[in-house]
Design a protein around this motif. Structure first.
Motif, PDB file in Angstrom:
ATOM      1  N   TRP A 134      19.634   9.128  -7.147  1.00  0.00           N
ATOM      2  CA  TRP A 134      18.290   9.436  -6.673  1.00  0.00           C
ATOM      3  C   TRP A 134      17.642  10.468  -7.588  1.00  0.00           C
ATOM      4  O   TRP A 134      18.289  11.417  -8.033  1.00  0.00           O
ATOM      5  CB  TRP A 134      18.377   9.956  -5.241  1.00  0.00           C
ATOM      6  N   VAL A 135      16.340  10.283  -7.839  1.00  0.00           N
ATOM      7  CA  VAL A 135      15.593  11.190  -8.703  1.00  0.00           C
ATOM      8  C   VAL A 135      14.546  11.980  -7.912  1.00  0.00           C
ATOM      9  O   VAL A 135      14.494  13.208  -7.989  1.00  0.00           O
ATOM     10  CB  VAL A 135      14.887  10.412  -9.832  1.00  0.00           C
ATOM     11  N   ALA A 136      13.716  11.254  -7.167  1.00  0.00           N
ATOM     12  CA  ALA A 136      12.616  11.917  -6.473  1.00  0.00           C
ATOM     13  C   ALA A 136      12.118  11.047  -5.335  1.00  0.00           C
ATOM     14  O   ALA A 136      12.255   9.821  -5.383  1.00  0.00           O
ATOM     15  CB  ALA A 136      11.474  12.214  -7.443  1.00  0.00           C
ATOM     16  N   SER A 137      11.534  11.700  -4.351  1.00  0.00           N
ATOM     17  CA  SER A 137      10.984  10.998  -3.192  1.00  0.00           C
ATOM     18  C   SER A 137       9.574  11.476  -2.908  1.00  0.00           C
ATOM     19  O   SER A 137       9.280  12.676  -3.055  1.00  0.00           O
ATOM     20  CB  SER A 137      11.829  11.249  -1.939  1.00  0.00           C
ATOM     21  N   SER A 138       8.754  10.538  -2.461  1.00  0.00           N
ATOM     22  CA  SER A 138       7.416  10.875  -1.988  1.00  0.00           C
ATOM     23  C   SER A 138       7.293  10.308  -0.576  1.00  0.00           C
ATOM     24  O   SER A 138       6.882   9.160  -0.390  1.00  0.00           O
ATOM     25  CB  SER A 138       6.350  10.270  -2.908  1.00  0.00           C
ATOM     26  N   PRO A 139       7.682  11.100   0.418  1.00  0.00           N
ATOM     27  CA  PRO A 139       7.639  10.607   1.804  1.00  0.00           C
ATOM     28  C   PRO A 139       6.238  10.708   2.393  1.00  0.00           C
ATOM     29  O   PRO A 139       5.334  11.290   1.791  1.00  0.00           O
ATOM     30  CB  PRO A 139       8.618  11.536   2.526  1.00  0.00           C
ATOM     31  N   LEU A 140       6.067  10.165   3.576  1.00  0.00           N
ATOM     32  CA  LEU A 140       4.749  10.132   4.197  1.00  0.00           C
ATOM     33  C   LEU A 140       4.287  11.505   4.661  1.00  0.00           C
ATOM     34  O   LEU A 140       3.087  11.708   4.859  1.00  0.00           O
ATOM     35  CB  LEU A 140       4.757   9.147   5.367  1.00  0.00           C
ATOM     36  N   ASP A 141       5.202  12.441   4.824  1.00  0.00           N
ATOM     37  CA  ASP A 141       4.766  13.783   5.225  1.00  0.00           C
ATOM     38  C   ASP A 141       4.199  14.575   4.054  1.00  0.00           C
ATOM     39  O   ASP A 141       3.750  15.707   4.226  1.00  0.00           O
ATOM     40  CB  ASP A 141       5.905  14.552   5.903  1.00  0.00           C
TER      41      ASP A 141
ATOM     42  N   SER B 135       4.140  11.140  -7.954  1.00  0.00           N
ATOM     43  CA  SER B 135       2.816  11.153  -7.336  1.00  0.00           C
ATOM     44  C   SER B 135       2.351   9.726  -7.107  1.00  0.00           C
ATOM     45  O   SER B 135       2.916   8.779  -7.653  1.00  0.00           O
ATOM     46  CB  SER B 135       1.819  11.918  -8.204  1.00  0.00           C
ATOM     47  N   ARG B 136       1.298   9.602  -6.288  1.00  0.00           N
ATOM     48  CA  ARG B 136       0.719   8.297  -5.990  1.00  0.00           C
ATOM     49  C   ARG B 136      -0.749   8.312  -6.384  1.00  0.00           C
ATOM     50  O   ARG B 136      -1.387   9.359  -6.324  1.00  0.00           O
ATOM     51  CB  ARG B 136       0.772   8.015  -4.488  1.00  0.00           C
ATOM     52  N   ASP B 137      -1.285   7.165  -6.727  1.00  0.00           N
ATOM     53  CA  ASP B 137      -2.726   7.144  -6.951  1.00  0.00           C
ATOM     54  C   ASP B 137      -3.436   6.960  -5.614  1.00  0.00           C
ATOM     55  O   ASP B 137      -2.853   6.507  -4.638  1.00  0.00           O
ATOM     56  CB  ASP B 137      -3.114   6.075  -7.974  1.00  0.00           C
ATOM     57  N   THR B 138      -4.682   7.330  -5.552  1.00  0.00           N
ATOM     58  CA  THR B 138      -5.421   7.343  -4.294  1.00  0.00           C
ATOM     59  C   THR B 138      -5.680   5.946  -3.751  1.00  0.00           C
ATOM     60  O   THR B 138      -5.900   5.774  -2.561  1.00  0.00           O
ATOM     61  CB  THR B 138      -6.752   8.076  -4.463  1.00  0.00           C
ATOM     62  N   ALA B 139      -5.642   4.969  -4.616  1.00  0.00           N
ATOM     63  CA  ALA B 139      -5.875   3.594  -4.159  1.00  0.00           C
ATOM     64  C   ALA B 139      -4.637   2.985  -3.515  1.00  0.00           C
ATOM     65  O   ALA B 139      -4.737   1.936  -2.878  1.00  0.00           O
ATOM     66  CB  ALA B 139      -6.326   2.728  -5.324  1.00  0.00           C
ATOM     67  N   GLY B 140      -3.495   3.652  -3.686  1.00  0.00           N
ATOM     68  CA  GLY B 140      -2.274   3.155  -3.063  1.00  0.00           C
ATOM     69  C   GLY B 140      -1.595   2.042  -3.815  1.00  0.00           C
ATOM     70  O   GLY B 140      -0.679   1.398  -3.298  1.00  0.00           O
ATOM     71  N   ASN B 141      -2.016   1.824  -5.053  1.00  0.00           N
ATOM     72  CA  ASN B 141      -1.454   0.712  -5.807  1.00  0.00           C
ATOM     73  C   ASN B 141      -0.325   1.096  -6.741  1.00  0.00           C
ATOM     74  O   ASN B 141       0.423   0.232  -7.188  1.00  0.00           O
ATOM     75  CB  ASN B 141      -2.552   0.058  -6.653  1.00  0.00           C
ATOM     76  N   ARG B 142      -0.245   2.375  -7.055  1.00  0.00           N
ATOM     77  CA  ARG B 142       0.733   2.796  -8.041  1.00  0.00           C
ATOM     78  C   ARG B 142       1.383   4.125  -7.664  1.00  0.00           C
ATOM     79  O   ARG B 142       0.797   4.956  -6.998  1.00  0.00           O
ATOM     80  CB  ARG B 142       0.067   2.952  -9.417  1.00  0.00           C
ATOM     81  N   VAL B 143       2.598   4.251  -8.127  1.00  0.00           N
ATOM     82  CA  VAL B 143       3.333   5.502  -7.983  1.00  0.00           C
ATOM     83  C   VAL B 143       3.788   5.888  -9.379  1.00  0.00           C
ATOM     84  O   VAL B 143       4.183   5.029 -10.168  1.00  0.00           O
ATOM     85  CB  VAL B 143       4.538   5.338  -7.048  1.00  0.00           C
TER      86      VAL B 143
ATOM     87  N   ASP C 130       0.883  -1.165   0.000  1.00  0.00           N
ATOM     88  CA  ASP C 130       0.000   0.000   0.000  1.00  0.00           C
ATOM     89  C   ASP C 130       0.920   1.215   0.000  1.00  0.00           C
ATOM     90  O   ASP C 130       1.502   1.576   1.044  1.00  0.00           O
ATOM     91  CB  ASP C 130      -0.895  -0.010   1.228  1.00  0.00           C
ATOM     92  N   PHE C 131       1.040   1.847  -1.131  1.00  0.00           N
ATOM     93  CA  PHE C 131       1.973   2.951  -1.266  1.00  0.00           C
ATOM     94  C   PHE C 131       1.579   4.156  -0.419  1.00  0.00           C
ATOM     95  O   PHE C 131       2.357   5.088  -0.277  1.00  0.00           O
ATOM     96  CB  PHE C 131       2.105   3.355  -2.730  1.00  0.00           C
ATOM     97  N   ARG C 132       0.392   4.146   0.115  1.00  0.00           N
ATOM     98  CA  ARG C 132      -0.010   5.239   0.991  1.00  0.00           C
ATOM     99  C   ARG C 132       0.663   5.141   2.364  1.00  0.00           C
ATOM    100  O   ARG C 132       0.627   6.099   3.143  1.00  0.00           O
ATOM    101  CB  ARG C 132      -1.525   5.235   1.164  1.00  0.00           C
ATOM    102  N   ARG C 133       1.276   4.002   2.644  1.00  0.00           N
ATOM    103  CA  ARG C 133       1.834   3.748   3.972  1.00  0.00           C
ATOM    104  C   ARG C 133       3.364   3.740   3.996  1.00  0.00           C
ATOM    105  O   ARG C 133       3.964   3.523   5.066  1.00  0.00           O
ATOM    106  CB  ARG C 133       1.320   2.415   4.514  1.00  0.00           C
ATOM    107  N   VAL C 134       3.983   3.954   2.834  1.00  0.00           N
ATOM    108  CA  VAL C 134       5.441   3.900   2.792  1.00  0.00           C
ATOM    109  C   VAL C 134       5.970   5.074   1.990  1.00  0.00           C
ATOM    110  O   VAL C 134       5.269   5.654   1.162  1.00  0.00           O
ATOM    111  CB  VAL C 134       5.939   2.584   2.155  1.00  0.00           C
ATOM    112  N   GLU C 135       7.218   5.389   2.248  1.00  0.00           N
ATOM    113  CA  GLU C 135       7.895   6.351   1.387  1.00  0.00           C
ATOM    114  C   GLU C 135       8.290   5.625   0.109  1.00  0.00           C
ATOM    115  O   GLU C 135       8.721   4.476   0.136  1.00  0.00           O
ATOM    116  CB  GLU C 135       9.144   6.919   2.057  1.00  0.00           C
TER     117      GLU C 135
END
Length: 111
Positions: free
Chosen positions: A47-54, A70-78, A28-33
């Motif tokens: 390194w290119v880019a980061s999407s952290p939990l903050d 970016s992440r999708d709202t379902a948490g399945n894809r970045v 679940d990509f919504r729960r991890v960096e």
């Protein structure tokens, strides 16, 4: 074993866009960096880019202003949206949740 899969690579034109997708069935990509890295021939992985939990996304200098993670709202894809591509963006692009890595997807920027 958790597996990340990158897709969306291929041939892109200089100045053009590309969209990379990172997916994983057991994350679940919504729960991890999540981060994107890349590796060009003869160079170390960078390194290119980061999407952290903050929620504060971070970019390498070469990516800032041109790439968006970016992440999708379902948490399945970045995603990694890339614009104004340059030949020096040619590389294998990898996604990671800091524990697992994908096999990478090749992006080649050439006229």
């Amino acid at each position: 074993q958790v597996q990340l899969v990158e897709s969306g690579g291929g041939l892109a034109r200089p100045g053009g866009p590309a969209k990379l997708v990172c997916s994983a069935s057991d994350i679940d990509f919504r729960r991890v960096e999540v981060r994107w890295y890349r590796q060009s021939p003869g160079k170390e992985r960078e390194w290119v880019a980061s999407s952290p939990l903050d929620g504060i996304r971070k970019y390498a200098d070469f990516a800032r202003g041109r790439f968006t993670i970016s992440r999708d709202t379902a948490g399945n894809r970045v995603f990694l949206f890339m614009t104004d591509l340059k030949p020096e963006d040619t590389a294998v692009y990898y996604c990671t949740d800091l524990t697992n890595w994908g096999q990478g997807t090749q992006v080649t920027v050439s006229a």
